[in-house]
Design a protein around this motif. Structure first.
Motif, PDB file in Angstrom:
ATOM      1  N   HIS A 194      57.240  31.694  16.615  1.00  0.00           N
ATOM      2  CA  HIS A 194      56.050  32.464  16.251  1.00  0.00           C
ATOM      3  C   HIS A 194      54.867  32.173  17.177  1.00  0.00           C
ATOM      4  O   HIS A 194      53.823  32.808  17.064  1.00  0.00           O
ATOM      5  CB  HIS A 194      55.650  32.181  14.796  1.00  0.00           C
ATOM      6  CG  HIS A 194      56.706  32.574  13.819  1.00  0.00           C
ATOM      7  ND1 HIS A 194      56.953  33.881  13.453  1.00  0.00           N
ATOM      8  CD2 HIS A 194      57.620  31.835  13.150  1.00  0.00           C
ATOM      9  CE1 HIS A 194      57.956  33.929  12.597  1.00  0.00           C
ATOM     10  NE2 HIS A 194      58.373  32.697  12.391  1.00  0.00           N
TER      11      HIS A 194
ATOM     12  N   PRO B 136      52.917  32.300  20.635  1.00  0.00           N
ATOM     13  CA  PRO B 136      52.968  33.204  21.790  1.00  0.00           C
ATOM     14  C   PRO B 136      53.093  32.473  23.122  1.00  0.00           C
ATOM     15  O   PRO B 136      52.683  31.321  23.248  1.00  0.00           O
ATOM     16  CB  PRO B 136      51.629  33.939  21.707  1.00  0.00           C
ATOM     17  CG  PRO B 136      50.722  32.984  21.004  1.00  0.00           C
ATOM     18  CD  PRO B 136      51.593  32.216  20.038  1.00  0.00           C
ATOM     19  N   LYS B 137      53.665  33.170  24.073  1.00  0.00           N
ATOM     20  CA  LYS B 137      53.737  32.741  25.479  1.00  0.00           C
ATOM     21  C   LYS B 137      54.493  31.436  25.695  1.00  0.00           C
ATOM     22  O   LYS B 137      54.174  30.668  26.610  1.00  0.00           O
ATOM     23  CB  LYS B 137      52.346  32.665  26.094  1.00  0.00           C
ATOM     24  CG  LYS B 137      51.627  34.016  26.104  1.00  0.00           C
ATOM     25  CD  LYS B 137      50.327  33.955  26.870  1.00  0.00           C
ATOM     26  CE  LYS B 137      49.654  35.319  26.877  1.00  0.00           C
ATOM     27  NZ  LYS B 137      48.419  35.324  27.635  1.00  0.00           N
TER      28      LYS B 137
ATOM     29  N   SER C 149      42.984  31.179  21.729  1.00  0.00           N
ATOM     30  CA  SER C 149      43.575  32.495  21.536  1.00  0.00           C
ATOM     31  C   SER C 149      45.054  32.385  21.150  1.00  0.00           C
ATOM     32  O   SER C 149      45.520  33.096  20.251  1.00  0.00           O
ATOM     33  CB  SER C 149      43.410  33.313  22.825  1.00  0.00           C
ATOM     34  OG  SER C 149      44.047  34.542  22.702  1.00  0.00           O
ATOM     35  N   LEU C 150      45.781  31.506  21.817  1.00  0.00           N
ATOM     36  CA  LEU C 150      47.202  31.306  21.501  1.00  0.00           C
ATOM     37  C   LEU C 150      47.371  30.800  20.072  1.00  0.00           C
ATOM     38  O   LEU C 150      48.236  31.278  19.328  1.00  0.00           O
ATOM     39  CB  LEU C 150      47.840  30.311  22.478  1.00  0.00           C
ATOM     40  CG  LEU C 150      47.993  30.771  23.924  1.00  0.00           C
ATOM     41  CD1 LEU C 150      48.504  29.624  24.788  1.00  0.00           C
ATOM     42  CD2 LEU C 150      48.908  31.973  24.032  1.00  0.00           C
TER      43      LEU C 150
ATOM     44  N   ASP D   9      45.238  31.133  17.548  1.00  0.00           N
ATOM     45  CA  ASP D   9      44.863  32.198  16.609  1.00  0.00           C
ATOM     46  C   ASP D   9      46.000  33.209  16.443  1.00  0.00           C
ATOM     47  O   ASP D   9      46.305  33.636  15.326  1.00  0.00           O
ATOM     48  CB  ASP D   9      43.585  32.909  17.069  1.00  0.00           C
ATOM     49  CG  ASP D   9      42.342  32.051  16.892  1.00  0.00           C
ATOM     50  OD1 ASP D   9      42.392  31.069  16.101  1.00  0.00           O
ATOM     51  OD2 ASP D   9      41.323  32.347  17.542  1.00  0.00           O
ATOM     52  N   THR D  10      46.636  33.576  17.545  1.00  0.00           N
ATOM     53  CA  THR D  10      47.780  34.494  17.477  1.00  0.00           C
ATOM     54  C   THR D  10      48.921  33.855  16.696  1.00  0.00           C
ATOM     55  O   THR D  10      49.571  34.519  15.873  1.00  0.00           O
ATOM     56  CB  THR D  10      48.240  34.886  18.901  1.00  0.00           C
ATOM     57  OG1 THR D  10      47.147  35.512  19.575  1.00  0.00           O
ATOM     58  CG2 THR D  10      49.432  35.834  18.857  1.00  0.00           C
ATOM     59  N   TYR D  11      49.163  32.568  16.915  1.00  0.00           N
ATOM     60  CA  TYR D  11      50.194  31.816  16.186  1.00  0.00           C
ATOM     61  C   TYR D  11      49.921  31.873  14.680  1.00  0.00           C
ATOM     62  O   TYR D  11      50.820  32.163  13.887  1.00  0.00           O
ATOM     63  CB  TYR D  11      50.205  30.387  16.706  1.00  0.00           C
ATOM     64  CG  TYR D  11      51.155  29.427  16.049  1.00  0.00           C
ATOM     65  CD1 TYR D  11      52.478  29.756  15.797  1.00  0.00           C
ATOM     66  CD2 TYR D  11      50.736  28.143  15.712  1.00  0.00           C
ATOM     67  CE1 TYR D  11      53.358  28.844  15.221  1.00  0.00           C
ATOM     68  CE2 TYR D  11      51.598  27.219  15.141  1.00  0.00           C
ATOM     69  CZ  TYR D  11      52.911  27.588  14.893  1.00  0.00           C
ATOM     70  OH  TYR D  11      53.766  26.667  14.314  1.00  0.00           O
TER      71      TYR D  11
ATOM     72  N   ASN E 213      48.191  34.094  13.007  1.00  0.00           N
ATOM     73  CA  ASN E 213      48.422  35.467  12.534  1.00  0.00           C
ATOM     74  C   ASN E 213      49.909  35.774  12.441  1.00  0.00           C
ATOM     75  O   ASN E 213      50.356  36.428  11.507  1.00  0.00           O
ATOM     76  CB  ASN E 213      47.716  36.475  13.444  1.00  0.00           C
ATOM     77  CG  ASN E 213      46.211  36.455  13.266  1.00  0.00           C
ATOM     78  OD1 ASN E 213      45.715  36.171  12.176  1.00  0.00           O
ATOM     79  ND2 ASN E 213      45.481  36.751  14.323  1.00  0.00           N
ATOM     80  N   ASN E 214      50.673  35.286  13.408  1.00  0.00           N
ATOM     81  CA  ASN E 214      52.130  35.499  13.378  1.00  0.00           C
ATOM     82  C   ASN E 214      52.767  34.804  12.192  1.00  0.00           C
ATOM     83  O   ASN E 214      53.704  35.330  11.577  1.00  0.00           O
ATOM     84  CB  ASN E 214      52.777  35.026  14.680  1.00  0.00           C
ATOM     85  CG  ASN E 214      52.429  35.913  15.865  1.00  0.00           C
ATOM     86  OD1 ASN E 214      51.923  37.017  15.708  1.00  0.00           O
ATOM     87  ND2 ASN E 214      52.674  35.418  17.062  1.00  0.00           N
TER      88      ASN E 214
END
Length: 153
Positions: free
Chosen positions: A35, A37-38, A140-141, A143-145, A147-148
């Motif tokens: 989950h 990102p990148k 940012s990574l 925060d995306t994590y 949300n995922n």
């Protein structure tokens, strides 16, 4: 020449799932990492230790890649999952924890805390310019994590 950037992050969120389900996902490092990102590659080093290799950011000789390894410890009764750096792996040193607390049968409050030191091969003159960029990317990574993870439940 190299510069070292230090990053501290704290996040709190509530996941719409029971304690056992949330703990199971977060304690399973490959499943949890899926989950995030990148992630270019996650390598099992044995003994619940993993090397994280993130995708390169930048262009050609100016591309930066974060590589680090952590050993993970899960204590379901205490509601805690922690990770400590594996020394000598990559250009980063990362530690942190998840703290979980049941909120009824169908919700779990989680706290995420991590500290990272990333050493990148750049002239020290660039530290003032690059440090905020690296911190922003890391935020940012994460925060995306988060949300995922919410979407996973």
């Amino acid at each position: 020449m190299a510069i070292t950037v230090s990053i501290e992050l704290n996040r709190e969120l509530e996941l719409p799932a029971g304690y056992d389900e949330v703990f199971e996902l977060l304690a399973d490092v490959p499943r949890s990492a899926s989950h995030f990102p990148k992630v270019h590659q996650l390598t099992d080093l044995g003994d619940n230790s993993y090397r994280w290799e993130m995708e390169k950011v930048g262009v050609d000789k100016h591309a930066i890649q974060s590589v680090y390894a952590c050993k993970y410890y899960a204590d379901k009764d205490a509601g805690k999952i922690t990770w400590e750096p594996v020394r000598g792996e990559g250009n980063g040193v990362v530690s942190g924890s998840w703290t979980l607390k049941a909120r009824g049968d169908n919700a779990t409050a989680v706290k995420f805390q991590t500290s990272a030191e990333l050493t990148v091969p750049l002239p020290s003159l660039l530290k003032l310019a690059i440090s905020p960029v690296i911190k922003h990317e890391f935020n940012s990574l994460v925060d995306t994590y988060m949300n995922n993870l919410k979407k996973a439940f």
